[in-house]
Design a protein around this motif. Structure first.
Motif, PDB file in Angstrom:
ATOM      1  N   GLY A  45       0.796  -1.219   0.000  1.00 52.72           N
ATOM      2  CA  GLY A  45       0.000   0.000   0.000  1.00 52.72           C
ATOM      3  C   GLY A  45       0.825   1.263   0.000  1.00 52.72           C
ATOM      4  O   GLY A  45       0.402   2.291  -0.537  1.00 52.72           O
ATOM      5  N   GLY A  46       2.011   1.219   0.587  1.00 48.53           N
ATOM      6  CA  GLY A  46       2.857   2.403   0.638  1.00 48.53           C
ATOM      7  C   GLY A  46       3.939   2.454  -0.413  1.00 48.53           C
ATOM      8  O   GLY A  46       4.800   3.344  -0.374  1.00 48.53           O
ATOM      9  N   THR A  47       3.938   1.526  -1.360  1.00 48.32           N
ATOM     10  CA  THR A  47       4.972   1.509  -2.401  1.00 48.32           C
ATOM     11  C   THR A  47       4.842   2.750  -3.282  1.00 48.32           C
ATOM     12  O   THR A  47       3.791   2.979  -3.875  1.00 48.32           O
ATOM     13  CB  THR A  47       4.859   0.252  -3.274  1.00 48.32           C
ATOM     14  N   PRO A  48       5.887   3.570  -3.372  1.00 46.53           N
ATOM     15  CA  PRO A  48       5.805   4.751  -4.244  1.00 46.53           C
ATOM     16  C   PRO A  48       5.816   4.348  -5.716  1.00 46.53           C
ATOM     17  O   PRO A  48       6.376   3.313  -6.089  1.00 46.53           O
ATOM     18  CB  PRO A  48       7.051   5.554  -3.882  1.00 46.53           C
ATOM     19  N   VAL A  49       5.191   5.165  -6.547  1.00 42.97           N
ATOM     20  CA  VAL A  49       5.142   4.911  -7.991  1.00 42.97           C
ATOM     21  C   VAL A  49       5.805   6.087  -8.698  1.00 42.97           C
ATOM     22  O   VAL A  49       5.243   7.191  -8.745  1.00 42.97           O
ATOM     23  CB  VAL A  49       3.687   4.758  -8.492  1.00 42.97           C
ATOM     24  N   PRO A  50       6.994   5.896  -9.263  1.00 42.89           N
ATOM     25  CA  PRO A  50       7.607   6.984 -10.017  1.00 42.89           C
ATOM     26  C   PRO A  50       6.853   7.228 -11.312  1.00 42.89           C
ATOM     27  O   PRO A  50       6.109   6.357 -11.781  1.00 42.89           O
ATOM     28  CB  PRO A  50       9.022   6.466 -10.286  1.00 42.89           C
ATOM     29  N   ASP A  51       7.035   8.388 -11.904  1.00 41.74           N
ATOM     30  CA  ASP A  51       6.389   8.595 -13.201  1.00 41.74           C
ATOM     31  C   ASP A  51       7.063   7.721 -14.246  1.00 41.74           C
ATOM     32  O   ASP A  51       8.138   7.153 -14.027  1.00 41.74           O
ATOM     33  CB  ASP A  51       6.395  10.077 -13.594  1.00 41.74           C
ATOM     34  N   ASP A  52       6.425   7.581 -15.393  1.00 39.60           N
ATOM     35  CA  ASP A  52       6.877   6.617 -16.388  1.00 39.60           C
ATOM     36  C   ASP A  52       8.293   6.895 -16.873  1.00 39.60           C
ATOM     37  O   ASP A  52       9.071   5.969 -17.128  1.00 39.60           O
ATOM     38  CB  ASP A  52       5.913   6.608 -17.579  1.00 39.60           C
ATOM     39  N   VAL A  53       8.669   8.171 -17.006  1.00 38.98           N
ATOM     40  CA  VAL A  53      10.013   8.513 -17.488  1.00 38.98           C
ATOM     41  C   VAL A  53      11.069   8.071 -16.483  1.00 38.98           C
ATOM     42  O   VAL A  53      12.090   7.464 -16.840  1.00 38.98           O
ATOM     43  CB  VAL A  53      10.128  10.021 -17.768  1.00 38.98           C
ATOM     44  N   VAL A  54      10.826   8.351 -15.195  1.00 39.58           N
ATOM     45  CA  VAL A  54      11.784   7.963 -14.150  1.00 39.58           C
ATOM     46  C   VAL A  54      11.869   6.444 -14.051  1.00 39.58           C
ATOM     47  O   VAL A  54      12.964   5.873 -13.933  1.00 39.58           O
ATOM     48  CB  VAL A  54      11.376   8.580 -12.801  1.00 39.58           C
ATOM     49  N   LEU A  55      10.727   5.765 -14.132  1.00 41.89           N
ATOM     50  CA  LEU A  55      10.739   4.304 -14.059  1.00 41.89           C
ATOM     51  C   LEU A  55      11.495   3.710 -15.242  1.00 41.89           C
ATOM     52  O   LEU A  55      12.261   2.747 -15.086  1.00 41.89           O
ATOM     53  CB  LEU A  55       9.311   3.774 -14.005  1.00 41.89           C
ATOM     54  N   ALA A  56      11.331   4.267 -16.433  1.00 43.30           N
ATOM     55  CA  ALA A  56      12.072   3.783 -17.595  1.00 43.30           C
ATOM     56  C   ALA A  56      13.576   3.955 -17.389  1.00 43.30           C
ATOM     57  O   ALA A  56      14.380   3.087 -17.776  1.00 43.30           O
ATOM     58  CB  ALA A  56      11.618   4.517 -18.854  1.00 43.30           C
ATOM     59  N   GLU A  57      13.978   5.051 -16.782  1.00 47.87           N
ATOM     60  CA  GLU A  57      15.398   5.281 -16.500  1.00 47.87           C
ATOM     61  C   GLU A  57      15.925   4.245 -15.511  1.00 47.87           C
ATOM     62  O   GLU A  57      17.047   3.741 -15.653  1.00 47.87           O
ATOM     63  CB  GLU A  57      15.602   6.690 -15.958  1.00 47.87           C
ATOM     64  N   ARG A  58      15.117   3.924 -14.517  1.00 47.82           N
ATOM     65  CA  ARG A  58      15.539   2.927 -13.535  1.00 47.82           C
ATOM     66  C   ARG A  58      15.612   1.534 -14.157  1.00 47.82           C
ATOM     67  O   ARG A  58      16.514   0.749 -13.848  1.00 47.82           O
ATOM     68  CB  ARG A  58      14.575   2.933 -12.348  1.00 47.82           C
ATOM     69  N   LEU A  59      14.664   1.218 -15.018  1.00 49.35           N
ATOM     70  CA  LEU A  59      14.710  -0.069 -15.713  1.00 49.35           C
ATOM     71  C   LEU A  59      15.966  -0.178 -16.581  1.00 49.35           C
ATOM     72  O   LEU A  59      16.565  -1.260 -16.689  1.00 49.35           O
ATOM     73  CB  LEU A  59      13.456  -0.248 -16.579  1.00 49.35           C
ATOM     74  N   ALA A  60      16.358   0.930 -17.194  1.00 48.09           N
ATOM     75  CA  ALA A  60      17.539   0.926 -18.065  1.00 48.09           C
ATOM     76  C   ALA A  60      18.819   0.675 -17.281  1.00 48.09           C
ATOM     77  O   ALA A  60      19.825   0.235 -17.855  1.00 48.09           O
ATOM     78  CB  ALA A  60      17.626   2.255 -18.816  1.00 48.09           C
TER      79      ALA A  60
END
Length: 325
Positions: A214-229
């Motif tokens: 429930g408390g897991t933060p959700v980055p915006d799609d651009v930031v998440l894509a950077e983290r995945l990379a």
């Protein structure tokens, strides 16, 4: 002269198999398997009473878990110096028929000795992506007929899909209640039982947080894509989507995970987004995958040690006398 029949397993050898199976990864560390030994045949039984109705409504992850246990079982048989043949079943997940003495390969020794060192690492990795040559070796370790391990492209699309899934799961009260029930407030090697240790979970955002709370933060799609990379990812795909494919995918994933462990890498698995309606079809379409996605494996070099998980007593691996298979 007729060759002697393969010898049955001793109680000590059965113990070796049981310990290997018990250390396999499983959905929510539910350990949904049992063993039944009949001479030179070992049945891997699926504990269908282990249900995760919100996370795993069709039992797909339960079969993936049994596939991982099957890899450990086969490795233990080979390390005992015996050949084996595996057949998938319907009443049982799989039957491993143990054959005559056979020399153990160096590769099987390495994977077997990685079983007890493997952990689910839901934390950041150290220094970004794994070198290309190592990634290729892990793909080769898991590839099998009908199973494909793919490094995903279009990380922007993957980030968009994972971000959406995270928001859905974070706000799903039923899912969150079930996850809370399977979060074990236990620590260290002395703990017996099942469930995910609290200190094995991460408060960070995806992709680090393999389980969404429930408390897991959700980055915006651009930031998440950077983290995945910055991570190393593999999508485990199968040609079809039946029981045999789910078992084969779990077995392939475990071979890859053990190969990673043998190279001092750690990893964790994401499956929960793949259970959302339409998610897998979108993943295939957006990423151009060569089959049906069954799991996403993230791996890298550990920045901090991973916590061990509790395990059920070995005696619970075997059905009671007169019990059903």
């Amino acid at each position: 002269m007729t060759a002697a029949a393969p010898a049955a397993l001793t109680s000590e050898q059965i113990g070796v198999l049981a310990r290997a199976v018990s250390r396999a990864p499983s959905v929510h560390n539910s350990q949904p398997w049992r063993l039944s030994v009949r001479g030179t045949e070992v049945d891997l039984l699926e504990r269908r009473e282990v249900e995760l109705r919100r996370h795993d409504p069709f039992g797909r992850d339960r079969l993936l878990s049994c596939g991982a246990a099957l890899t450990n079982l086969e490795l233990a048989v080979r390390v005992l110096g015996r050949d084996c043949h595996t057949a998938y079943g319907t009443d049982v997940a799989a039957t491993v028929t143990i054959g005559r003495p056979h020399a153990t390969s160096a590769r099987d020794f390495a994977l077997y000795h990685a079983i007890n060192r493997r952990r689910s690492h839901r934390r950041p990795f150290f220094h970004g992506r794994v070198p290309a040559g190592v990634r290729a070796a892990l793909v080769a370790a898991g590839e099998a007929t009908g199973v494909h391990l793919v490094e995903p492209g279009r990380l922007d699309k993957l980030a968009e899909l994972l971000g959406f899934a995270t928001r859905v799961l974070r706000d799903d009260r039923g899912y969150q209640r079930e996850l809370e029930l399977w979060t074990a407030h236990t620590h260290g090697w002395g703990a017996l039982g099942d469930g995910v240790p609290e200190d094995a979970l991460s408060p960070e955002a995806l992709p680090v947080a393999g389980l969404v709370r429930g408390g897991t933060p959700v980055p915006d799609d651009v930031v998440l894509a950077e983290r995945l990379a910055e991570e190393s990812l593999l999508v485990v795909c199968t040609d079809r989507d039946d029981r045999a494919d789910h078992l084969a995918a779990g077995a392939a994933l475990q071979r890859t995970w053990l190969a990673a462990t043998a190279k001092a890498l750690v990893g964790s698995v994401l499956t929960q987004p793949l259970h959302l309606t339409g998610f897998r079809a979108r993943l295939v379409s957006e990423l151009g995958l060569p089959g049906v996605p069954q799991a996403i494996f993230r791996f890298g070099y550990p920045a901090v040690p991973a916590a061990p998980s509790p395990r059920l007593p070995l005696g619970e691996l075997f059905p009671p006398p007169g019990g059903s298979r």
